[in-house]
Design a protein around this motif. Sequence first.
Motif, mmCIF file in Angstrom:
data_model
loop_
_atom_site.group_PDB
_atom_site.id
_atom_site.type_symbol
_atom_site.label_atom_id
_atom_site.label_comp_id
_atom_site.label_asym_id
_atom_site.label_seq_id
_atom_site.Cartn_x
_atom_site.Cartn_y
_atom_site.Cartn_z
ATOM 1 N N ASP A 177 0.812 -1.218 0.000
ATOM 2 C CA ASP A 177 0.000 0.000 0.000
ATOM 3 C C ASP A 177 0.847 1.270 0.000
ATOM 4 N N SER A 178 2.065 1.158 0.515
ATOM 5 C CA SER A 178 2.908 2.350 0.638
ATOM 6 C C SER A 178 3.476 2.807 -0.701
ATOM 7 N N ASN A 179 3.385 1.929 -1.718
ATOM 8 C CA ASN A 179 3.999 2.196 -3.030
ATOM 9 C C ASN A 179 5.505 2.376 -2.950
ATOM 10 N N LEU A 180 6.129 1.686 -2.008
ATOM 11 C CA LEU A 180 7.594 1.670 -1.951
ATOM 12 C C LEU A 180 8.119 0.842 -3.108
ATOM 13 N N ARG A 181 9.016 1.461 -3.874
ATOM 14 C CA ARG A 181 9.684 0.730 -4.958
ATOM 15 C C ARG A 181 11.178 0.684 -4.686
ATOM 16 N N THR A 219 8.347 -3.201 -3.748
ATOM 17 C CA THR A 219 8.912 -4.016 -2.670
ATOM 18 C C THR A 219 7.902 -5.017 -2.098
ATOM 19 N N GLY A 220 6.685 -4.549 -1.827
ATOM 20 C CA GLY A 220 5.676 -5.446 -1.257
ATOM 21 C C GLY A 220 5.381 -6.612 -2.192
ATOM 22 N N ARG A 257 5.696 1.658 11.133
ATOM 23 C CA ARG A 257 5.398 2.456 12.323
ATOM 24 C C ARG A 257 4.328 3.513 12.051
ATOM 25 N N ASN A 258 4.446 4.183 10.906
ATOM 26 C CA ASN A 258 3.579 5.339 10.653
ATOM 27 C C ASN A 258 2.466 5.079 9.647
ATOM 28 N N GLY A 259 2.512 3.951 8.970
ATOM 29 C CA GLY A 259 1.430 3.603 8.057
ATOM 30 C C GLY A 259 1.690 3.972 6.608
ATOM 31 N N ALA A 260 1.059 3.210 5.726
ATOM 32 C CA ALA A 260 1.260 3.380 4.287
ATOM 33 C C ALA A 260 0.746 4.741 3.808
ATOM 34 N N GLY A 261 -0.347 5.204 4.393
ATOM 35 C CA GLY A 261 -0.925 6.477 3.951
ATOM 36 C C GLY A 261 0.033 7.634 4.222
#
Lengths: 424, 154
Positions: A50-54, A63-64, A223-227
């Motif tokens: 959900d975080s859209n970490l690439r 990554t997810g 810790r802080n969330g995907a949003g």
Amino acid sequence: MPDDKPLTGNMRSDGVALDLKAYERAGGYEGLRKALGGMTPAAVIEEVKDSNLRGRGGAGFPTGLKWSFIPDKAPHPRYVVANGDEMEPGTFKDRILVELDPHQLVEGMILAGYATGADIGYAFLRGEYTVGAERVARAIAEAYEAGYLGKDILHSGYSFEIYLHLSAGRYMCGEETGLLNALEGKRANPRAKPPFPPASGLFGKPTTINNVETLCNVPHIIRNGAGWYRGLSRSKDGGTKIYGASGKVKRPGLWELPMGTTIREIIEEHAGGMRDGLQLRGLLPGGASTDFLTGEHLDAPMDFAGVQSVGSRLGTGTMIILDDKTCPVGMVSNLEHFFSQESCGWCTPCWSGLGWAERILRAMEEGRGKPGDLEKLAFQARFWAPGHTFCALAPGAAEPLQSALKHFRADFERHIDEKRCPWK
Amino acid sequence: MLTPEERTEIEAEFPHYPNRKAVCIDAMKIVQKHRGWLSDEALDDIGELLGMSSTDLDGVATFYNLLFRRPVGRHVIYLCDSVSCWIMGGDQQRNHICKRLGIASGETTADGRFTLLPVVCLGACDHAPVMMVDQDTHRDLTPEKIDQILEQYD
């Protein structure tokens, strides 16, 4: 913690690494506590998706999604590997992460391990990062002592070990399957794919490989969330990015900025623009293996789609600046020397073609260029395209060459016509 | 024969890997740390402990930039020859070192004090030109600075 710089905001300006206490005071290991205290591995993967970490190593794979490729029923032991073989020329971002906040990497690796059901993690660092190695080793020891590593972490029932491996030096170790071979005590040649590492990786077991900067983002996401993480970015790709600039700008350096910050803002505001008396001629946006861009591309956002839309790649996000008093042919000659030397010798277009191109370019620099050389170079670069080789080294070598032939063609022609390097 | 110290350090790596072969790069780095370089005899010694032939070890050793199969000086200068350092005048720094030490790139001084090796990007490009001497990274090189740095290593 300055909310807008999760990766670097806590780092000390005196160059001393954050120890465990300082890392915890800044919220460190809260993400791990949260994950082990009530999130399933699948929920951790979902949050990262959900975080859209690439991926921050150059290829930009989500990554997810990568983590989800480890099947539930995959055999054990499973491995997580942190790729800290930062050898892409012009790239120096992972160095500060391991030197100044090594616990961030350790926590990211444990979270990746938990999400993928892994038993063992290897922190693979290039051997030249001697300071970083010492600090990561200390962070690992501190994490064991505090119960964040080892058996039954925080009484969760989850166990994970981390070992540090220092490379003996070769660019190929940054290629993920080359890295796996290096960890197995072999030459770092790439492997045929499939099978991919999630199915058969290190020692034939399911393996997840992530870049150091990628892993350092994970504790903050959990810790802080995907949003929150998506909100840090100016683009579809989540988070911040550690951008860098080297070459003849006024203030070379690294800056953690919202993903999608424009090239112009990075060069003009953060790097202070070009040194007095110099003009920007071009840039490699993300390390040696990215296509040259020029002054007309400065308003492109430095995110994966933005750089691609103007014909290059975000790569590692650390740009190398070419000024108007530096010879572009000399620069390309230097780059192809690097790629040729670091080729592992496995695939013909790479071991044969890179050396060929290197010799043509050197001859051109020495005033021995011949008509037809540019066609030969273009012909070679086409041979290095993806699909002709086992790994991305040759395709990476093609990028600066093919783009230089396009953007700086007149400079190449002058070398041949005048039988000398006009910059010398 | 491996010294007791070399053997102890190598064996400390065994629990980190599922087989002994995987330890070979670490083992070669350890022996090189003690002996300066990896002679044929060194490979035989390591091979005996790890159950590998010295030919296999040679194949691995020759792949990696930081493993030496030839003698080197007491101190190794690793001078970056990659792109950011090249833009920032790395060639001039190399010429200065060569002139000062009276050697070409890749050579060792007659007194065995220094070996100069070109290496790929050292990852400190915002402070180019950059070199390492042994384990230490030196940044923002100028000829004057290089002279001062080299004085520190006897």
